[in-house]
Design a protein around this motif. Structure first.
Motif, PDB file in Angstrom:
ATOM      1  N   ALA A 199      10.677   8.309  -2.141  1.00 57.40           N
ATOM      2  CA  ALA A 199      10.139   7.947  -3.418  1.00 57.40           C
ATOM      3  C   ALA A 199      10.012   6.509  -3.467  1.00 57.40           C
ATOM      4  CB  ALA A 199      11.196   8.536  -4.511  1.00 57.40           C
ATOM      5  N   ARG A 200      10.740   5.769  -3.056  1.00 55.85           N
ATOM      6  CA  ARG A 200      10.218   4.252  -3.171  1.00 55.85           C
ATOM      7  C   ARG A 200       9.237   3.938  -2.495  1.00 55.85           C
ATOM      8  NH1 ARG A 200      16.293   3.524  -2.268  1.00 55.85           N
ATOM      9  NH2 ARG A 200      17.285   3.211  -4.312  1.00 55.85           N
ATOM     10  N   ALA A 201       9.185   4.153  -1.379  1.00 54.18           N
ATOM     11  CA  ALA A 201       8.062   4.110  -0.597  1.00 54.18           C
ATOM     12  C   ALA A 201       6.768   4.476  -1.245  1.00 54.18           C
ATOM     13  CB  ALA A 201       8.085   4.863   0.912  1.00 54.18           C
ATOM     14  N   ALA A 202       6.601   5.720  -1.845  1.00 56.54           N
ATOM     15  CA  ALA A 202       5.454   6.128  -2.587  1.00 56.54           C
ATOM     16  C   ALA A 202       5.343   5.111  -3.657  1.00 56.54           C
ATOM     17  CB  ALA A 202       5.780   7.488  -3.109  1.00 56.54           C
ATOM     18  N   ILE A 203       6.097   4.528  -4.569  1.00 53.42           N
ATOM     19  CA  ILE A 203       6.111   3.626  -5.581  1.00 53.42           C
ATOM     20  C   ILE A 203       5.546   2.189  -4.933  1.00 53.42           C
ATOM     21  CG2 ILE A 203       7.007   2.423  -7.314  1.00 53.42           C
ATOM     22  CD1 ILE A 203       9.106   4.640  -7.692  1.00 53.42           C
ATOM     23  N   ALA A 204       5.901   1.975  -3.781  1.00 50.47           N
ATOM     24  CA  ALA A 204       5.492   0.769  -3.304  1.00 50.47           C
ATOM     25  C   ALA A 204       4.278   0.664  -2.780  1.00 50.47           C
ATOM     26  CB  ALA A 204       6.527   0.339  -2.127  1.00 50.47           C
ATOM     27  N   LEU A 205       3.612   1.926  -2.215  1.00 53.49           N
ATOM     28  CA  LEU A 205       2.303   1.994  -1.846  1.00 53.49           C
ATOM     29  C   LEU A 205       1.309   1.986  -3.044  1.00 53.49           C
ATOM     30  CD1 LEU A 205       2.548   4.876   1.156  1.00 53.49           C
ATOM     31  CD2 LEU A 205       1.778   2.460   1.405  1.00 53.49           C
ATOM     32  N   ALA A 206       1.849   2.717  -4.160  1.00 54.55           N
ATOM     33  CA  ALA A 206       0.952   2.846  -5.347  1.00 54.55           C
ATOM     34  C   ALA A 206       1.018   1.304  -6.165  1.00 54.55           C
ATOM     35  CB  ALA A 206       1.707   3.739  -6.163  1.00 54.55           C
ATOM     36  N   ARG A 207       1.990   0.597  -6.014  1.00 57.73           N
ATOM     37  CA  ARG A 207       1.837  -0.579  -6.318  1.00 57.73           C
ATOM     38  C   ARG A 207       1.026  -1.497  -5.347  1.00 57.73           C
ATOM     39  NH1 ARG A 207       3.890  -0.935 -11.406  1.00 57.73           N
ATOM     40  NH2 ARG A 207       5.919  -0.197 -11.744  1.00 57.73           N
ATOM     41  N   ASP A 208       0.859  -1.389  -4.199  1.00 52.31           N
ATOM     42  CA  ASP A 208      -0.033  -2.221  -3.434  1.00 52.31           C
ATOM     43  C   ASP A 208      -1.393  -1.790  -3.464  1.00 52.31           C
ATOM     44  OD1 ASP A 208       2.095  -3.490  -2.673  1.00 52.31           O
ATOM     45  OD2 ASP A 208       2.342  -2.648  -0.864  1.00 52.31           O
ATOM     46  N   ALA A 209      -1.748  -0.450  -3.670  1.00 49.64           N
ATOM     47  CA  ALA A 209      -3.074   0.305  -3.840  1.00 49.64           C
ATOM     48  C   ALA A 209      -3.882  -0.308  -5.146  1.00 49.64           C
ATOM     49  CB  ALA A 209      -3.111   1.662  -3.807  1.00 49.64           C
ATOM     50  N   LYS A 210      -5.121  -0.514  -4.453  1.00 49.30           N
ATOM     51  CA  LYS A 210      -6.229  -0.776  -5.538  1.00 49.30           C
ATOM     52  C   LYS A 210      -7.398   0.301  -5.423  1.00 49.30           C
ATOM     53  CE  LYS A 210      -4.599  -5.870  -5.235  1.00 49.30           C
ATOM     54  NZ  LYS A 210      -5.491  -7.254  -5.055  1.00 49.30           N
ATOM     55  N   PRO A 211      -7.522   0.994  -6.304  1.00 47.92           N
ATOM     56  CA  PRO A 211      -8.476   2.111  -6.305  1.00 47.92           C
ATOM     57  C   PRO A 211      -9.917   1.343  -6.117  1.00 47.92           C
ATOM     58  CG  PRO A 211      -6.716   2.914  -7.823  1.00 47.92           C
ATOM     59  CD  PRO A 211      -6.604   1.501  -7.440  1.00 47.92           C
ATOM     60  N   VAL A 212     -10.702   1.918  -5.380  1.00 43.27           N
ATOM     61  CA  VAL A 212     -12.038   1.380  -5.194  1.00 43.27           C
ATOM     62  C   VAL A 212     -13.189   2.542  -5.687  1.00 43.27           C
ATOM     63  CG1 VAL A 212     -13.485   0.053  -3.791  1.00 43.27           C
ATOM     64  CG2 VAL A 212     -11.215  -0.292  -3.373  1.00 43.27           C
ATOM     65  N   ALA A 213     -13.887   2.312  -6.342  1.00 42.44           N
ATOM     66  CA  ALA A 213     -14.868   3.255  -6.909  1.00 42.44           C
ATOM     67  C   ALA A 213     -15.869   3.536  -5.847  1.00 42.44           C
ATOM     68  CB  ALA A 213     -15.487   2.877  -8.352  1.00 42.44           C
ATOM     69  N   ASP A 214     -16.377   2.477  -5.209  1.00 40.95           N
ATOM     70  CA  ASP A 214     -17.368   2.482  -4.120  1.00 40.95           C
ATOM     71  C   ASP A 214     -16.922   1.615  -3.050  1.00 40.95           C
ATOM     72  OD1 ASP A 214     -19.550   2.651  -2.562  1.00 40.95           O
ATOM     73  OD2 ASP A 214     -20.882   1.624  -4.042  1.00 40.95           O
ATOM     74  N   LEU A 215     -16.597   2.163  -2.047  1.00 41.05           N
ATOM     75  CA  LEU A 215     -16.070   1.333  -0.691  1.00 41.05           C
ATOM     76  C   LEU A 215     -17.272   1.061   0.362  1.00 41.05           C
ATOM     77  CD1 LEU A 215     -13.417   3.851   0.176  1.00 41.05           C
ATOM     78  CD2 LEU A 215     -13.186   1.361  -0.620  1.00 41.05           C
ATOM     79  N   THR A 216     -18.652   1.326  -0.114  1.00 43.36           N
ATOM     80  CA  THR A 216     -19.800   1.021   0.796  1.00 43.36           C
ATOM     81  C   THR A 216     -19.729  -0.484   1.024  1.00 43.36           C
ATOM     82  OG1 THR A 216     -20.945   2.772  -0.604  1.00 43.36           O
ATOM     83  CG2 THR A 216     -22.093   1.219   0.940  1.00 43.36           C
TER      84      THR A 216
END
Length: 298
Positions: A199-216
């Motif tokens: 669960a901690r790893a999932a939280i850490a990944l989510a903290r690092d993640a930056k959703p990108v609407a368009d990855l083009t």
């Protein structure tokens, strides 16, 4: 055998032998005049009370009033403490003089013996519910998964698997502060469980993640320069944030193949976080680990 001895044997059969068919019975031989017994008694009573739900039962035997029973156990000094299961002594716990030592002995015995307990029965009862919550979570039904895990948590507070599921469901719903609060409320021993690490790893990944609407755009940068590790790292993070773990893993693996030491091994660190968040026993993780090994040892 005197009537007194017969009565003592019958009491021993009733209080120790019969309960030991399914429970782990701790037999504490003591006497009123025994100073060390008085120091040890509160420790034994406290630990056994804490382990009652695990199937542990304490029986105290005064050696002055039960000389025949003490002789049968060859008690030569007191305090003497035995663990009895299915009518037979299975361990001498006399050397355990602290809570920590006694708990260590009991944990080892309970791991080895088929002791019946309320805790085991309860865990068997909730196992299908936990599996249901995990299935809902894997299927993207995050709200329903959260509801299931929260209901189980009311039945069994401070259960590592349940707390992990609840926290990961909250992560999936982008409620990271609440997920961290669930883990922060756990007792120290539960917080060390591998399920909580997931669960901690999932939280850490989510903290690092930056959703990108368009990855083009970032995909074009990678296509233009495949060695642009910074762009590929950004792409992998965007894919992860968008829920595409397969492609994210592919990008992290490609980064490691091209330059495993880039940014102090950032790609490998993120990949390992992803493995832990997914669950180290998951078949998907096993497949990705094989790919990683091929890259590292080729």
């Amino acid at each position: 055998m005197s009537d007194t001895d017969k009565a003592a044997v019958e009491a021993f059969r009733r209080d120790v032998v019969e309960p030991s068919r399914t429970s782990l019975v701790i037999v504490d031989f003591w006497a009123e005049w025994c100073g060390p017994c008085k120091q040890l008694t509160p420790v034994i009573e406290k630990v056994c009370a804490g382990y009652a739900s695990k199937g542990v039962k304490l029986v105290k035997i005064n050696v002055d009033e039960n000389k025949f029973i003490a002789a049968q156990f060859r008690v030569q000094s007191i305090p003497t403490v035995y663990a009895v299961f299915q009518g037979q002594p299975v361990a001498d716990l006399s050397q355990a003089r602290t809570e920590g030592q006694l708990k260590q002995y009991l944990d080892q015995l309970l791991a080895q013996l088929p002791v019946a307990s309320d805790e085991k029965a309860q865990l068997e009862e909730i196992a299908p519910l936990i599996a249901m919550g995990e299935e809902l979570l894997a299927g993207g039904e995050h709200e329903r998964a959260l509801s299931v895990f929260q209901q189980i948590a009311q039945m069994v507070p401070d259960n590592a698997d349940v707390a992990s599921g609840e926290a990961r469901a909250l992560v999936a719903l982008a409620r990271l502060d609440e997920a961290e609060a669930v883990l922060a409320a756990l007792p120290a021993d539960v917080a060390k469980d591998q399920a909580i690490d997931r669960a901690r790893a999932a939280i850490a990944l989510a903290r690092d993640a930056k959703p990108v609407a368009d990855l083009t755009g970032v995909e074009a940068r990678v296509a233009a320069d495949p060695d642009d590790q910074e762009a590929r790292f950004e792409l992998a993070g965007g894919l992860m944030a968008n829920g595409d773990r397969d492609r994210a893993a592919e990008e992290y693996l490609e980064m490691i193949r091209r330059d495993r030491g880039w940014n102090d091994g950032a790609a490998r660190a993120q990949l390992l976080k992803l493995f832990e968040a997914t669950g180290l026993e998951d078949p998907w993780v096993a497949a990705q680990r094989r790919k990683l090994s091929q890259i590292l040892f080729s």
